[in-house]
Design an enzyme around this catalytic site. Structure first.
Site, mmCIF file in Angstrom:
data_model
loop_
_atom_site.group_PDB
_atom_site.id
_atom_site.type_symbol
_atom_site.label_atom_id
_atom_site.label_comp_id
_atom_site.label_asym_id
_atom_site.label_seq_id
_atom_site.Cartn_x
_atom_site.Cartn_y
_atom_site.Cartn_z
ATOM 1 N N LEU A 37 -49.280 -1.555 -120.108
ATOM 2 C CA LEU A 37 -48.963 -0.203 -119.653
ATOM 3 C C LEU A 37 -50.268 0.602 -119.595
ATOM 4 O O LEU A 37 -51.118 0.484 -120.483
ATOM 5 C CB LEU A 37 -48.000 0.481 -120.631
ATOM 6 C CG LEU A 37 -46.570 -0.065 -120.679
ATOM 7 C CD1 LEU A 37 -45.729 0.739 -121.679
ATOM 8 C CD2 LEU A 37 -45.920 -0.033 -119.297
ATOM 9 N N GLY A 38 -50.405 1.398 -118.563
ATOM 10 C CA GLY A 38 -51.632 2.203 -118.421
ATOM 11 C C GLY A 38 -52.569 1.658 -117.360
ATOM 12 O O GLY A 38 -53.469 2.356 -116.902
ATOM 13 N N VAL A 40 -55.453 -0.352 -115.171
ATOM 14 C CA VAL A 40 -56.909 -0.450 -115.327
ATOM 15 C C VAL A 40 -57.434 0.804 -116.014
ATOM 16 O O VAL A 40 -58.269 0.743 -116.926
ATOM 17 C CB VAL A 40 -57.585 -0.628 -113.944
ATOM 18 C CG1 VAL A 40 -59.096 -0.457 -114.035
ATOM 19 C CG2 VAL A 40 -57.244 -2.004 -113.377
ATOM 20 N N CYS A 41 -56.939 1.947 -115.593
ATOM 21 C CA CYS A 41 -57.439 3.227 -116.097
ATOM 22 C C CYS A 41 -57.419 3.279 -117.628
ATOM 23 O O CYS A 41 -58.443 3.512 -118.256
ATOM 24 C CB CYS A 41 -56.587 4.356 -115.514
ATOM 25 S SG CYS A 41 -56.945 5.948 -116.212
ATOM 26 N N GLY A 175 -75.219 0.340 -107.815
ATOM 27 C CA GLY A 175 -75.483 1.654 -108.433
ATOM 28 C C GLY A 175 -74.422 2.677 -108.087
ATOM 29 O O GLY A 175 -74.724 3.848 -107.892
ATOM 30 N N GLU A 197 -79.704 -1.914 -106.434
ATOM 31 C CA GLU A 197 -78.771 -1.333 -105.459
ATOM 32 C C GLU A 197 -79.253 -1.664 -104.039
ATOM 33 O O GLU A 197 -80.420 -1.502 -103.730
ATOM 34 C CB GLU A 197 -78.697 0.188 -105.681
ATOM 35 C CG GLU A 197 -78.031 0.986 -104.584
ATOM 36 C CD GLU A 197 -76.588 0.560 -104.293
ATOM 37 O OE1 GLU A 197 -75.775 0.553 -105.226
ATOM 38 O OE2 GLU A 197 -76.296 0.225 -103.121
ATOM 39 N N ALA A 305 -58.313 7.718 -110.663
ATOM 40 C CA ALA A 305 -57.051 7.761 -111.404
ATOM 41 C C ALA A 305 -56.230 9.005 -111.054
ATOM 42 O O ALA A 305 -55.017 8.926 -110.858
ATOM 43 C CB ALA A 305 -57.352 7.737 -112.902
ATOM 44 N N HIS A 431 -68.282 34.303 -120.884
ATOM 45 C CA HIS A 431 -69.708 34.275 -121.198
ATOM 46 C C HIS A 431 -69.906 34.109 -122.694
ATOM 47 O O HIS A 431 -69.219 34.765 -123.466
ATOM 48 C CB HIS A 431 -70.371 35.573 -120.737
ATOM 49 C CG HIS A 431 -71.836 35.609 -121.085
ATOM 50 N ND1 HIS A 431 -72.772 34.904 -120.369
ATOM 51 C CD2 HIS A 431 -72.493 36.234 -122.098
ATOM 52 C CE1 HIS A 431 -73.971 35.109 -120.916
ATOM 53 N NE2 HIS A 431 -73.827 35.904 -121.963
HETATM 54 P P1 FAD Z 1 -54.304 0.453 -111.801
HETATM 55 O O1 FAD Z 1 -54.717 1.366 -112.853
HETATM 56 O O2 FAD Z 1 -55.235 -0.613 -111.383
HETATM 57 O O3 FAD Z 1 -52.934 -0.180 -112.270
HETATM 58 C C1 FAD Z 1 -52.290 -1.146 -111.509
HETATM 59 C C2 FAD Z 1 -51.436 -1.991 -112.403
HETATM 60 O O4 FAD Z 1 -50.624 -2.831 -111.604
HETATM 61 C C3 FAD Z 1 -52.222 -2.905 -113.313
HETATM 62 O O5 FAD Z 1 -51.861 -2.685 -114.648
HETATM 63 C C4 FAD Z 1 -51.827 -4.316 -112.857
HETATM 64 O O6 FAD Z 1 -51.734 -5.219 -113.946
HETATM 65 C C5 FAD Z 1 -50.473 -4.072 -112.254
HETATM 66 N N1 FAD Z 1 -50.085 -5.067 -111.243
HETATM 67 C C6 FAD Z 1 -50.807 -5.498 -110.178
HETATM 68 N N2 FAD Z 1 -50.099 -6.374 -109.439
HETATM 69 C C7 FAD Z 1 -48.899 -6.493 -110.057
HETATM 70 C C8 FAD Z 1 -47.735 -7.265 -109.799
HETATM 71 N N3 FAD Z 1 -47.641 -8.068 -108.733
HETATM 72 N N4 FAD Z 1 -46.706 -7.171 -110.652
HETATM 73 C C9 FAD Z 1 -46.757 -6.360 -111.738
HETATM 74 N N5 FAD Z 1 -47.832 -5.610 -112.040
HETATM 75 C C10 FAD Z 1 -48.876 -5.675 -111.206
HETATM 76 N N6 FAD Z 1 -61.186 6.679 -112.230
HETATM 77 C C11 FAD Z 1 -61.281 7.984 -112.564
HETATM 78 O O7 FAD Z 1 -60.612 8.819 -111.959
HETATM 79 N N7 FAD Z 1 -62.093 8.387 -113.591
HETATM 80 C C12 FAD Z 1 -62.860 7.519 -114.290
HETATM 81 O O8 FAD Z 1 -63.581 7.918 -115.202
HETATM 82 C C13 FAD Z 1 -62.784 6.141 -113.944
HETATM 83 N N8 FAD Z 1 -63.509 5.215 -114.610
HETATM 84 C C14 FAD Z 1 -63.388 3.899 -114.290
HETATM 85 C C15 FAD Z 1 -64.148 2.965 -114.990
HETATM 86 C C16 FAD Z 1 -64.030 1.620 -114.685
HETATM 87 C C17 FAD Z 1 -64.856 0.610 -115.445
HETATM 88 C C18 FAD Z 1 -63.118 1.191 -113.681
HETATM 89 C C19 FAD Z 1 -62.964 -0.245 -113.349
HETATM 90 C C20 FAD Z 1 -62.385 2.122 -112.966
HETATM 91 C C21 FAD Z 1 -62.509 3.475 -113.262
HETATM 92 N N9 FAD Z 1 -61.788 4.439 -112.561
HETATM 93 C C22 FAD Z 1 -61.909 5.760 -112.892
HETATM 94 C C23 FAD Z 1 -60.859 4.065 -111.469
HETATM 95 C C24 FAD Z 1 -59.419 4.071 -111.989
HETATM 96 O O9 FAD Z 1 -59.309 3.211 -113.077
HETATM 97 C C25 FAD Z 1 -58.477 3.650 -110.868
HETATM 98 O O10 FAD Z 1 -58.695 4.469 -109.745
HETATM 99 C C26 FAD Z 1 -57.040 3.777 -111.332
HETATM 100 O O11 FAD Z 1 -56.774 2.968 -112.447
HETATM 101 C C27 FAD Z 1 -56.089 3.396 -110.185
HETATM 102 O O12 FAD Z 1 -54.786 3.533 -110.638
HETATM 103 P P2 FAD Z 1 -53.611 2.673 -110.009
HETATM 104 O O13 FAD Z 1 -52.362 3.166 -110.661
HETATM 105 O O14 FAD Z 1 -53.707 2.670 -108.554
HETATM 106 O O15 FAD Z 1 -53.918 1.175 -110.453
#
Ligand code: FAD
Length: 447
Positions: A37-38, A40-41, A175, A197, A305, A431
């Site tokens: 849950l949650g 990538v973010c 980069g 880069e 996110a 301020h």
């Molecule tokens: P995700 O968060 O990727 O979630 C998708 C989910 O779907 C995953 O849990 C995956 O397991 C699941 N899933 C995929 N396919 C299936 C399937 N077939 N069946 C069931 N489940 C599935 N964004 C920011 O705004 N601020 C930040 O500071 C920031 N820092 C980041 C740092 C890093 C290192 C990375 C990699 C990304 C960062 N991001 C940041 C980008 C941000 O994480 C993503 O834009 C965001 O998570 C996208 O959300 P989402 O809901 O589209 O997908």
């Protein structure tokens, strides 16, 4: 067969916020997640990186405390403890999402989902029916076919979040935002860091002046711009430099951060319009199949996110509410490096490209009392505003310096509300606060 009003695939910030909103409206919602849950973010993106970057910031502050009259002897950084802190933060947030799902009566199922037709989703050999389906499957790190990229010491942003020792020499390939945040973290805690880069500048979507200033401020990182990586071997990264000459740098660890790829697998055989590897949507988050919506990274429009969450809300409003549309001109972004950078709206270069007439003004952060009190006169930082030359409507705000990420939402609100210079001059800012730099820069405009 269990039937739902909405089946959400993926529990990242796009999917779980949408599930929460639809659940709160009394809809019967199922959310399916194949990992945690949650998304990538929470697990491998925004939250763990910011937890680690905070540890690095505390370490740097401890080392620099002398100048504020505070003497700390032998400040020490322990990666394992910083990782523990990060893991605890991630777990707490994950538990919070689980609670939110329960609170809003959302059914959670773990497993890999496959959409079998416009109204059916299969997971763990069970087929569920949904009036609407939302694909919020996110994205994964892109790994280009560079010879040697498959070696153990070449890591993606996911793997590097659980290493057990600070690399001696880290090469960051790419980069962009992710590469720069890891470069900032590891260079602050003792690694020798090189960023390679391919483009002529880091952070390609940023105002060029800011990217250059950031490089200057991150003195401990070595930048190789306009360089194309050709090969990675056990100890070195080989690249061709701007002049076409072969060069190499030593690296015991390599971070591959050259971009992300939408997760479209499992959704390719149902006639969805997928172009350039991303699911095509309109401004209401509708795909070409009326019952299927796609939000967040998987549609490739804004890989952030907060964009994903807003897209989730827009989609739910179009499924069950009064309708809504996604607007991208006021999406703020931030890079949590030391120093931070953030921006919202048009850059001066965007305006030039669009042939738009704009007025701009800039101010050094050190002109701001609170910034000076907390960072001193040698700290670099900048604020730039971009306004339409004719209407005087605010089009863009760009910031470099501590707390930029906390201030940028104010600029987003002003841009979204289409405030004019005159309106902003009437807003009272607290301020002393660093945010006053935005108001002061607005006053610098020569109208
Ligand atoms: P995700 O968060 O990727 O979630 C998708 C989910 O779907 C995953 O849990 C995956 O397991 C699941 N899933 C995929 N396919 C299936 C399937 N077939 N069946 C069931 N489940 C599935 N964004 C920011 O705004 N601020 C930040 O500071 C920031 N820092 C980041 C740092 C890093 C290192 C990375 C990699 C990304 C960062 N991001 C940041 C980008 C941000 O994480 C993503 O834009 C965001 O998570 C996208 O959300 P989402 O809901 O589209 O997908």
């Amino acid at each position: 067969m269990d039937a739902f009003d909405l089946i959400v695939i993926g529990a990242g910030p796009g999917g779980y916020i949408a599930a929460e909103r639809a659940g709160a409206m009394g809809k019967k919602v199922l959310i399916i997640e194949k990992e945690q849950l949650g998304g990538v973010c929470t697990n491998w993106g925004c939250i763990p990186t910011k937890s680690l970057l905070n540890s690095a910031k505390q370490y740097v502050h401890a080392q620099e405390a002398d100048k504020f009259g505070v003497h700390i002897e032998k400040a020490r950084f322990e990666l394992s403890e910083a990782m523990e802190w990060k893991n605890e933060v991630v777990q707490t947030l994950r538990d919070g999402i689980q609670f939110l799902m329960k609170k809003n009566s959302v059914t959670v199922e773990f497993g890999e989902a496959e959409v079998t037709d416009a109204h059916h989703v299969k997971v763990n050999d069970t087929v569920y029916a949904g009036d609407c389906i939302m694909i919020a499957a996110g994205s994964s790190p892109a790994v280009p076919p560079i010879p040697g990229a498959e070696q153990k010491h070449v890591l993606t942003s996911k793997e590097i979040l659980s290493i057990d020792a600070v690399p001696k020499k880290l090469a960051v390939i790419g980069g962009g935002v992710i590469g720069m945040e890891f470069a900032s973290f590891f260079s602050s805690v003792g690694s020798e860091v090189h960023v390679v880069e391919m483009l002529d500048e880091i952070l390609p979507l940023t105002d060029k002046e800011f990217a250059k200033l950031m490089r200057r401020e991150m003195k401990q990182v070595k930048f190789h711009l306009g360089c194309r990586v050709e090969k990675i071997d056990e100890k070195q990264v080989h690249f061709t430099n701007k002049k076409g000459k072969a060069e190499s740098i030593e690296a015991d660890t390599v971070l591959m951060s050259v971009g992300r790829r939408p997760n479209v697998q499992g959704f390719e055989n149902i006639g969805l319009d997928i172009d350039g590897g991303r699911i095509v949507v309109d401004e209401r988050m509708r795909t070409n199949i009326p019952s299927i919506y796609a939000v967040g990274d998987v549609n490739g429009t804004s890989l952030l996110a907060h964009s994903a969450s807003r897209m989730g809300e827009v989609a739910v409003a179009n499924m069950f509410g009064d309708g809504d549309t996604m607007r991208y001109h006021a999406v703020p972004w931030a890079v949590y490096t030391q120093p931070e950078a953030a921006g919202c709206g048009l850059t001066e270069q965007d305006a030039e490209k669009e042939g738009r007439k704009v007025l701009t003004a800039s101010m050094q952060m050190r002109a701001n009392g609170r910034f000076l009190a907390e960072h001193g006169k040698r700290a670099g930082g900048l604020c730039k505003v971009v306004v339409d030359a004719e209407t005087k409507v605010l089009l863009g705000v760009h910031l470099l310096g501590a707390v930029s990420s906390e201030m940028i939402y104010g600029a987003a609100a002003m841009i979204e509300a289409e405030l004019r210079v005159k309106d902003i001059k009437e807003i009272i800012f607290p301020h002393p606060s660093v945010s006053e730099i935005i108001r002061d820069t607005i006053w610098e405009l020569k109208e």
